[in-house]
Design an enzyme around this catalytic site. Structure first.
Site, PDB file in Angstrom:
ATOM      1  N   HIS A 149       0.806  -1.221   0.000  1.00 20.88           N
ATOM      2  CA  HIS A 149       0.000   0.000   0.000  1.00 20.88           C
ATOM      3  C   HIS A 149       0.839   1.272   0.000  1.00 20.88           C
ATOM      4  O   HIS A 149       0.388   2.317   0.444  1.00 20.88           O
ATOM      5  CB  HIS A 149      -0.976  -0.017   1.190  1.00 20.88           C
ATOM      6  CG  HIS A 149      -2.030  -1.064   1.032  1.00 20.88           C
ATOM      7  ND1 HIS A 149      -2.044  -2.222   1.771  1.00 20.88           N
ATOM      8  CD2 HIS A 149      -3.068  -1.162   0.179  1.00 20.88           C
ATOM      9  CE1 HIS A 149      -3.077  -2.965   1.405  1.00 20.88           C
ATOM     10  NE2 HIS A 149      -3.702  -2.344   0.436  1.00 20.88           N
TER      11      HIS A 149
ATOM     12  N   HIS B  69      -0.403 -15.993   7.850  1.00 22.66           N
ATOM     13  CA  HIS B  69       0.180 -14.908   7.032  1.00 22.66           C
ATOM     14  C   HIS B  69       1.480 -14.472   7.708  1.00 22.66           C
ATOM     15  O   HIS B  69       1.987 -15.171   8.598  1.00 22.66           O
ATOM     16  CB  HIS B  69      -0.821 -13.752   6.860  1.00 22.66           C
ATOM     17  CG  HIS B  69      -0.668 -13.066   5.527  1.00 22.66           C
ATOM     18  ND1 HIS B  69       0.424 -12.291   5.217  1.00 22.66           N
ATOM     19  CD2 HIS B  69      -1.458 -13.053   4.422  1.00 22.66           C
ATOM     20  CE1 HIS B  69       0.307 -11.834   3.972  1.00 22.66           C
ATOM     21  NE2 HIS B  69      -0.825 -12.287   3.468  1.00 22.66           N
TER      22      HIS B  69
ATOM     23  N   ASP C 178      -7.206 -13.378  -3.011  1.00 21.93           N
ATOM     24  CA  ASP C 178      -7.279 -14.436  -4.007  1.00 21.93           C
ATOM     25  C   ASP C 178      -7.825 -15.702  -3.368  1.00 21.93           C
ATOM     26  O   ASP C 178      -7.232 -16.214  -2.407  1.00 21.93           O
ATOM     27  CB  ASP C 178      -5.871 -14.732  -4.539  1.00 21.93           C
ATOM     28  CG  ASP C 178      -5.376 -13.628  -5.460  1.00 21.93           C
ATOM     29  OD1 ASP C 178      -5.882 -13.551  -6.586  1.00 21.93           O
ATOM     30  OD2 ASP C 178      -4.500 -12.851  -5.043  1.00 21.93           O
TER      31      ASP C 178
HETATM   32  C1  FMN Z   1       0.040 -14.256  -6.844  1.00 23.60           C
HETATM   33  C2  FMN Z   1      -0.136 -14.335  -5.355  1.00 23.60           C
HETATM   34  C3  FMN Z   1      -1.258 -13.764  -4.785  1.00 23.60           C
HETATM   35  C4  FMN Z   1      -1.472 -13.840  -3.409  1.00 23.60           C
HETATM   36  N1  FMN Z   1      -2.627 -13.321  -2.892  1.00 23.60           N
HETATM   37  C5  FMN Z   1      -2.875 -13.488  -1.566  1.00 23.60           C
HETATM   38  C6  FMN Z   1      -4.110 -13.032  -0.993  1.00 23.60           C
HETATM   39  O1  FMN Z   1      -4.972 -12.476  -1.684  1.00 23.60           O
HETATM   40  N2  FMN Z   1      -4.302 -13.216   0.325  1.00 23.60           N
HETATM   41  C7  FMN Z   1      -3.353 -13.838   1.123  1.00 23.60           C
HETATM   42  O2  FMN Z   1      -3.573 -13.994   2.298  1.00 23.60           O
HETATM   43  N3  FMN Z   1      -2.207 -14.276   0.617  1.00 23.60           N
HETATM   44  C8  FMN Z   1      -1.926 -14.125  -0.716  1.00 23.60           C
HETATM   45  N4  FMN Z   1      -0.744 -14.571  -1.213  1.00 23.60           N
HETATM   46  C9  FMN Z   1       0.214 -15.245  -0.331  1.00 23.60           C
HETATM   47  C10 FMN Z   1       0.873 -14.349   0.703  1.00 23.60           C
HETATM   48  O3  FMN Z   1       1.602 -13.328   0.089  1.00 23.60           O
HETATM   49  C11 FMN Z   1       1.778 -15.229   1.580  1.00 23.60           C
HETATM   50  O4  FMN Z   1       1.111 -16.364   2.010  1.00 23.60           O
HETATM   51  C12 FMN Z   1       2.257 -14.465   2.802  1.00 23.60           C
HETATM   52  O5  FMN Z   1       3.166 -13.478   2.398  1.00 23.60           O
HETATM   53  C13 FMN Z   1       2.969 -15.365   3.814  1.00 23.60           C
HETATM   54  O6  FMN Z   1       4.107 -15.927   3.258  1.00 23.60           O
HETATM   55  P1  FMN Z   1       4.292 -17.505   3.116  1.00 23.60           P
HETATM   56  O7  FMN Z   1       2.966 -18.072   2.714  1.00 23.60           O
HETATM   57  O8  FMN Z   1       5.309 -17.661   2.024  1.00 23.60           O
HETATM   58  O9  FMN Z   1       4.743 -18.020   4.443  1.00 23.60           O
HETATM   59  C14 FMN Z   1      -0.509 -14.499  -2.585  1.00 23.60           C
HETATM   60  C15 FMN Z   1       0.627 -15.055  -3.170  1.00 23.60           C
HETATM   61  C16 FMN Z   1       0.821 -14.993  -4.552  1.00 23.60           C
HETATM   62  C17 FMN Z   1       2.032 -15.628  -5.158  1.00 23.60           C
END
Ligand code: FMN
Length: 393
Positions: free
Chosen positions: A17, A104, A338
């Site tokens: 943001h 998260h 997503d």
């Molecule tokens: C293309 C893409 C879109 C994402 N969109 C979301 C989202 O809408 N909501 C969410 O909680 N995590 C989303 N993530 C995942 C988070 O960024 C991620 O789970 C978070 O940073 C924690 O990191 P980790 O899962 O690698 O431990 C997305 C990841 C990718 C690659």
């Protein structure tokens, strides 16, 4: 760290943001044709709001090249790329002021830095991957022009639904990897080149979305026309670099190369890839359980690997959890998220693959040019000494 690569090196910046996100790319060869039009298509494939299966956050993600090119040509100097954040709504995240989102990065970022971005995941947000995708497009531009390299990733599983198991029929699977194109992949919103499997996967994503839940999946990636000899043993074997690259993408949970875990169930007599002479006189292999890499070095066959993505952490359902100060409570996240990150992860996987191959090409080119700089008379003497023992390249 926010930098990746040795000679071809990208540094990404930006939070979910802030005013915008982007990257600085160093080590780009001079004289490469490059404009925003070469970078934008992959950013458009990554952007949110592109289909009913992705987050509705509506970002156009238009890239500007700030430096490093003139008249549509790279100068060999650092390339700065910038994409503004436009559709940010920090107010959507007031619940997460109280609650660290389960699974998260809110709590771990706060523990590590002692301070965190006030909304939307900050640096852990997938917006950071815009810089990777932009830099990957530059790497791809060079790899395609210089070596004809092709990189295609696609959705191969969503939740319990998958395409035919790659190891069940090795020949058919290798054929599929030899032929799949980005046009096949983009023929549906799931980004699965098999229309029947895509329809099954779509239903899984839609029912997750409608239940305010999320679901994970698998991305398969193939890299074709890879030069022989890439990869820097021992610690930077090519598959180690690919694993590093892929596991740095947000939400990844596993990486497999070649036959992967399924290879553990195949006897060596079937799993070994026999050598065969190709029409051009070079050696190739008749099967490819190795996934194009042996001893950490490319053998010229297609590289293929799979990456597992978890279900997105932020969901609209109520979750029993605890506040930052340890009070039991119920979090019901707002904001736009997503239901499945996999369709949007496709260009990110391709970009990280391009960054790894590009850096490996530049390292191997440095070695080759060092060898070629040894005067011919010295090389001849050495060749005579080595005859019948080893061969100089
Ligand atoms: C293309 C893409 C879109 C994402 N969109 C979301 C989202 O809408 N909501 C969410 O909680 N995590 C989303 N993530 C995942 C988070 O960024 C991620 O789970 C978070 O940073 C924690 O990191 P980790 O899962 O690698 O431990 C997305 C990841 C990718 C690659």
């Amino acid at each position: 760290m926010s930098s990746f690569g040795n000679i071809f090196r990208v540094t990404t910046f930006g939070e979910s943001h802030c005013k915008g996100v982007g990257c600085i790319v160093e080590g780009v060869p001079p004289g490469l044709p490059l404009t925003e039009d070469d970078i934008q298509p992959q950013l458009t494939r990554r952007r949110p709001g592109q289909s009913a299966l992705t987050t509705p956050r509506d970002e156009k993600d238009r890239v500007s090249i700030l430096s490093g090119t003139e008249f549509g040509t790279t100068l060999g100097t650092p390339i700065g790329l910038f994409v503004p954040n436009q559709d940010h709504r920090p107010g959507d995240y007031s619940e997460t002021d109280l609650y660290p989102r389960p699974s998260h990065a809110d709590w771990t970022y706060l523990q590590k830095y002692g301070v965190k971005a006030s909304s939307g995941g900050g640096r852990s947000s997938a917006r950071e991957t815009i810089g990777r995708v932009a830099a990957g497009a530059i790497a791809e531009q060079y790899l395609k022009i210089a070596h004809g390299v092709e990189i295609v990733a696609f959705t191969s599983a969503i939740g319990p639904e998958s395409m035919v198991d790659l190891t069940a029929d090795h020949h058919a699977a290798m054929l599929q990897l030899a032929e799949v194109t980005r046009a096949n992949v983009d023929s549906n919103e799931v980004r699965c080149p098999d229309a029947e499997a895509a329809a099954r996967m779509r239903k899984v994503i839609e029912s997750s979305r409608d239940a305010h839940d999320s679901i994970g999946g698998v991305v398969t990636c193939v890299i074709r026309n890879v030069p022989v000899g890439l990869g820097e043993p021992c610690f930077d074997k090519l598959e180690a670099s690919l694993a590093h690259a892929m596991m740095s993408i947000p939400a990844t949970k596993a990486f497999e190369v070649g036959s992967g875990f399924a290879g553990t169930r195949i006897p060596g007599s079937k799993h070994n890839d026999p050598w065969v002479k190709r029409p051009d006189g070079t050696l190739g292999t008749s099967t490819n359980y190795s996934g194009g890499i042996q001893g950490g070095i490319t053998n010229g066959e297609n590289i293929y690997f799979r990456v597992a993505f978890k279900p997105a952490a932020t969901i609209g359902q109520e979750q029993n959890t605890a506040t930052y100060d340890g009070q039991d409570g119920v979090l019901k996240a707002r904001g736009r998220h997503d239901p499945c990150v996999v369709p949007r992860a496709i260009p990110i996987v391709e970009a990280m693959a391009a960054l790894v191959i590009m850096d490996a090409v530049m390292q191997q080119n440095a070695r080759k040019s060092a060898i070629e700089s040894i005067p011919a008379d010295v090389r001849d003497k050495i060749e005579a000494r080595l005859t019948g023992k080893v061969r100089l390249p």
